[in-house]
Design a protein around this motif. Structure first.
Motif, mmCIF file in Angstrom:
data_model
loop_
_atom_site.group_PDB
_atom_site.id
_atom_site.type_symbol
_atom_site.label_atom_id
_atom_site.label_comp_id
_atom_site.label_asym_id
_atom_site.label_seq_id
_atom_site.Cartn_x
_atom_site.Cartn_y
_atom_site.Cartn_z
ATOM 1 N N ALA A 41 -37.337 23.728 85.191
ATOM 2 C CA ALA A 41 -37.198 24.211 86.405
ATOM 3 C C ALA A 41 -37.205 23.569 87.645
ATOM 4 O O ALA A 41 -36.575 23.742 88.529
ATOM 5 N N THR A 44 -33.617 22.314 88.035
ATOM 6 C CA THR A 44 -32.870 23.570 88.443
ATOM 7 C C THR A 44 -33.159 23.531 90.163
ATOM 8 O O THR A 44 -31.965 23.689 90.749
ATOM 9 N N ILE A 45 -34.257 23.551 90.614
ATOM 10 C CA ILE A 45 -34.453 23.643 91.792
ATOM 11 C C ILE A 45 -33.852 22.419 92.684
ATOM 12 O O ILE A 45 -33.327 22.803 93.803
ATOM 13 N N LYS A 48 -30.240 22.811 93.457
ATOM 14 C CA LYS A 48 -30.198 24.110 94.216
ATOM 15 C C LYS A 48 -29.532 25.150 93.372
ATOM 16 O O LYS A 48 -28.577 25.952 94.047
ATOM 17 N N ARG A 49 -29.911 25.529 92.448
ATOM 18 C CA ARG A 49 -29.654 26.574 91.242
ATOM 19 C C ARG A 49 -30.582 27.451 91.346
ATOM 20 O O ARG A 49 -31.746 26.932 91.335
ATOM 21 N N LYS A 50 -30.386 28.473 90.593
ATOM 22 C CA LYS A 50 -31.391 29.576 90.297
ATOM 23 C C LYS A 50 -31.416 29.988 88.963
ATOM 24 O O LYS A 50 -32.472 30.606 88.434
ATOM 25 N N THR A 51 -30.744 29.264 88.061
ATOM 26 C CA THR A 51 -30.651 29.739 86.682
ATOM 27 C C THR A 51 -30.744 28.353 85.839
ATOM 28 O O THR A 51 -30.134 27.520 86.059
ATOM 29 N N ASP A 56 -30.254 21.293 82.294
ATOM 30 C CA ASP A 56 -31.780 20.937 82.813
ATOM 31 C C ASP A 56 -32.812 20.675 81.760
ATOM 32 O O ASP A 56 -33.545 19.833 82.122
#
Length: 77
Positions: A41, A44-45, A48-51, A56
């Motif tokens: 996660a 992912t952050i 700058k993605r949410k999924t 990842d």
């Protein structure tokens, strides 16, 4: 916990498995998956993605030295 016990029973060297052992292996597995998920996660952050995606998880494995034993484990044949 029943699935963990089934997996533990598949080892021919394990004849008797106590409930305490099953509980500890289950808890350790939960903690490991939580750690791996948090590391994935973070990647992912940072992008700058949410999924959370497979890449990842691969990135987390590459970046965290404690996870080096998983290198190549997610490769599809």
């Amino acid at each position: 916990m029943s699935r963990i016990k089934t997996i533990m029973r598949s080892d021919p060297d394990c004849n008797i498995i106590s409930q305490d052992a099953v509980y500890l292996v289950t808890k350790a597995t939960e903690m490991f998956i939580e750690f791996l998920g948090k590391e994935a996660a973070k990647t992912t952050i940072n992008t700058k993605r949410k999924t959370v995606m497979k890449r990842d998880v691969d990135s987390a494995i590459d970046q965290v030295s404690h996870l080096c034993f998983l290198e190549g484990a997610l490769e599809w044949q």
